[in-house]
Design an enzyme around this catalytic site. Sequence first.
Site, PDB file in Angstrom:
ATOM      1  N   ASP A  33      95.736  49.578 101.583  1.00  0.00           N
ATOM      2  CA  ASP A  33      96.474  50.677 100.963  1.00  0.00           C
ATOM      3  C   ASP A  33      96.472  51.842 101.948  1.00  0.00           C
ATOM      4  O   ASP A  33      95.474  52.109 102.615  1.00  0.00           O
ATOM      5  CB  ASP A  33      95.899  51.067  99.606  1.00  0.00           C
ATOM      6  CG  ASP A  33      94.436  51.467  99.644  1.00  0.00           C
ATOM      7  OD1 ASP A  33      94.164  52.659  99.905  1.00  0.00           O
ATOM      8  OD2 ASP A  33      93.572  50.605  99.397  1.00  0.00           O
ATOM      9  N   GLU A 124      90.529  58.617  89.245  1.00  0.00           N
ATOM     10  CA  GLU A 124      89.179  58.619  89.800  1.00  0.00           C
ATOM     11  C   GLU A 124      88.659  60.027  89.984  1.00  0.00           C
ATOM     12  O   GLU A 124      89.143  60.972  89.360  1.00  0.00           O
ATOM     13  CB  GLU A 124      89.190  57.863  91.122  1.00  0.00           C
ATOM     14  CG  GLU A 124      90.298  58.354  92.041  1.00  0.00           C
ATOM     15  CD  GLU A 124      90.112  57.938  93.474  1.00  0.00           C
ATOM     16  OE1 GLU A 124      89.029  58.233  94.018  1.00  0.00           O
ATOM     17  OE2 GLU A 124      91.032  57.344  94.049  1.00  0.00           O
TER      18      GLU A 124
END
Length: 234
Positions: A33, A124
Site C-alpha cells: 500500500d 486507526e
Amino acid sequence: MKVSTGLLTLSAVLASSNASPRPAKRDNPQGVDISAYQGTVDFDSLVANGLSFVYIKATEGTTYVDENFSDYYEGATNAGLIRGGYHFAHPSSSSGATQANYFLANGGGWSGDGITLPGALDIEYNPSGDECYGLSASEMVSWVQDFSDTYYSNTGVYPVIYTTTDWWTTCTGNSAAFASTNPLWIARYSSSIGTLPAGWGYTTFWQYADSGANPGDQDEFNGSLQGLKNLALG
C-alpha cells in the site's frame, strides 16, 4: 499506514508487539500500500518482483486528495496489478457518510471488472489528538457503520476495514458488528498475525511490515491469486 504517507504510522505501536521479520516463505499473493510519500513508483518492477496487488491512498477526511493517486492508479492498471483505493478516516471531523461520499467522489469507487479491489477504510490511531478521536465506543461503531452502509449503497460491496486489534478493541469496544460483511485488513508487524478483532475468524489482508523490498507498506492476501481476483469481482 502513515497519515502523511499511507495508512498511519504504526511503526512504534506495532514494534512493541514483538515485531520480527516476515516468515521466509509464504505462498499467498503479495502486495503493497502506497501514498504520495513514496514518490515515483515503478509499477512494472513491482510485477517483476512478484507482486499481485496494490492499495493506493485516495483521500483523508474531507479535505485531502492524494496528489499521486491518479498517476499511481493508472500505472498500476497498465502494469496489470489488481488495485484499489483507501481512505484515511477522521471520525471527529464529519460523519461516516460524508467521508464515504468524499472517498467515492475522489477515486474510491468500485466496479466488478476483476481488477478493482473494494475500497478500504483506514480506521486507526489519531495522528494528532485523542486516540479515539473523542468518540465513545458506541459512537465509533455508528460512525464506521455509517461509512460502510454508504459505501455499500453506492457500490454494492462493503469496504475493507483496515485497523489494528489494539485500536479496534480500545475504540469500538471490540465490536463484532462488521465481521459478517466487511473484509478485514489487519496491521501487525510480527511473524504471525496474532489475535484478531472480535467476530472475524480470519483476516483477508495482512500488513506485516512498514518497509521492505518494495515501496510502501508490505501486505499479503490470505488466499490464492484466484481468491484475490474473486474479491475484485465482488
